[in-house]
Design a protein around this motif. Structure first.
Motif, short mmCIF file in Angstrom:
data_model
loop_
_atom_site.label_atom_id
_atom_site.label_comp_id
_atom_site.label_asym_id
_atom_site.label_seq_id
_atom_site.Cartn_x
_atom_site.Cartn_y
_atom_site.Cartn_z
N GLY A 181 81.73 5.85 39.07
CA GLY A 181 82.76 4.78 38.59
C GLY A 181 82.44 4.37 37.17
O GLY A 181 83.22 4.42 36.18
N LEU A 182 81.13 4.11 36.97
CA LEU A 182 80.60 3.90 35.46
C LEU A 182 80.73 5.08 34.66
O LEU A 182 81.15 4.73 33.44
CB LEU A 182 79.25 3.29 35.41
CG LEU A 182 78.91 1.94 36.25
CD1 LEU A 182 77.51 1.49 36.39
CD2 LEU A 182 79.68 0.73 35.43
N ILE A 187 84.53 5.33 33.49
CA ILE A 187 84.79 4.12 32.64
C ILE A 187 84.42 4.43 31.19
O ILE A 187 85.07 4.32 30.16
CB ILE A 187 84.19 2.83 33.22
CG1 ILE A 187 84.95 2.44 34.34
CG2 ILE A 187 84.34 1.64 31.89
CD1 ILE A 187 84.37 1.22 34.95
N VAL A 237 86.38 7.28 29.81
CA VAL A 237 87.61 7.04 29.27
C VAL A 237 87.57 6.06 28.03
O VAL A 237 88.63 6.32 27.04
CB VAL A 237 88.42 6.01 30.37
CG1 VAL A 237 89.64 5.30 29.87
CG2 VAL A 237 88.71 6.81 31.63
N ALA A 238 86.50 5.32 27.77
CA ALA A 238 86.43 4.53 26.76
C ALA A 238 86.04 5.36 25.53
O ALA A 238 86.71 5.13 24.22
CB ALA A 238 85.46 3.40 26.85
#
Length: 270
Positions: free
Chosen positions: A11-12, A15, A18-19
């Motif tokens: 999950g991290l 994220i 995506v960032a």
């Protein structure tokens, strides 16, 4: 040590991916479009050409805008290096009434919205200085940039001074060195890397500034950010803007990398 589950790591990671994509994919689009043969930026790029690169390097307005940005950036950096270092020494080495207020006033310009700083300086130049015969002109733009560039030098130098031990300076004075010799041979080498890093960051901040420049630039004078902003209103000039933006993107890696290297403690460097 904190241990994350496999799901948390995935999950991290997603994220972060995506960032990073959100930040860097638009930059890659600018780079690709700088080689676009079409006059208007399109995606996907079907035909590649170097014609816009040739026109950009022979454009007099672009050269003038770059020169203005460099001159203003160097001037603002010089102001920031001198004043930022002096204030850092004053706040670190001395105790006086209003010390915390001075600290706040030095940092405040970087926290204020650029439009507020620009309006304030524009009113000062046009309503106070010009009526009494003081034409700030080009120099006024340098001072305007210097007001917020000081913070970059101040923060870097102050952070390094707080980690320095006064014992070495005391030993230098005990051995008969003058205050200037102690500063030149003992003190300055210890915070020189932070000094240079702050100067690089100050120049980069000035070079990129557009809002304050709008309100303080003399008539007919464009810095590179102002030139880019003006050209964005002309769709037929988008390819030239992409070329200039690509050069700025590539050039930006140098000061960022150098400043990061210099800001590290000597013991942590490779």
């Amino acid at each position: 040590m904190l241990r994350l589950s496999l799901a948390a790591k995935i999950g991290l990671g997603a994220i972060v991916a995506v960032a990073l994509a959100f930040m860097y994919v638009p930059l890659f689009l600018v780079v690709f479009n700088s080689f676009n043969e079409a006059r208007i930026a399109t995606w996907p790029v079907t035909d590649f050409s170097l014609q816009w690169w040739g026109k950009a390097f022979t454009s007099e307005p672009i050269r003038a805008a770059i020169l203005n940005s460099v001159v203003v950036g160097l001037g603002a950096t010089a102001v920031a290096l001198v004043l930022g270092t002096l204030v850092a020494f004053a706040l670190q080495r001395f105790t006086f009434f209003g010390k915390q207020s001075v600290n706040l006033l030095v940092v405040l310009p970087i926290a204020l919205p650029g439009v507020v700083t620009g309006v304030a300086l524009n009113n000062t130049y046009n309503q106070i200085l010009e009526p009494i015969g003081i034409q700030v002109g080009y120099f006024g733009m340098i001072i305007a940039h210097g007001t917020f560039c000081i913070v970059m030098v101040f923060n870097n130098v102050l952070a390094r001074l707080r980690r320095l031990s006064p014992n070495v300076e005391e030993a230098s004075r005990d051995l008969g060195a003058t205050p200037w010799q102690t500063f030149r041979l003992v003190t300055f080498p210890q915070f020189r890397s932070a000094f240079v890093a702050g100067g690089i960051l100050a120049f980069a901040l000035s070079f990129d500034e557009v809002v304050v420049t709008i309100f303080t630039a003399p008539p007919g004078v464009d810095t590179l950010p102002l030139w880019i902003m003006n050209q964005m209103a002309r769709p037929n000039e988008a390819s030239l803007v992409n070329v200039v933006a690509t050069v700025v993107i590539l050039a930006s890696f140098i000061p960022v990398w150098v400043s990061q290297r210099l800001s590290r403690d000597p013991a942590d460097r490779d």
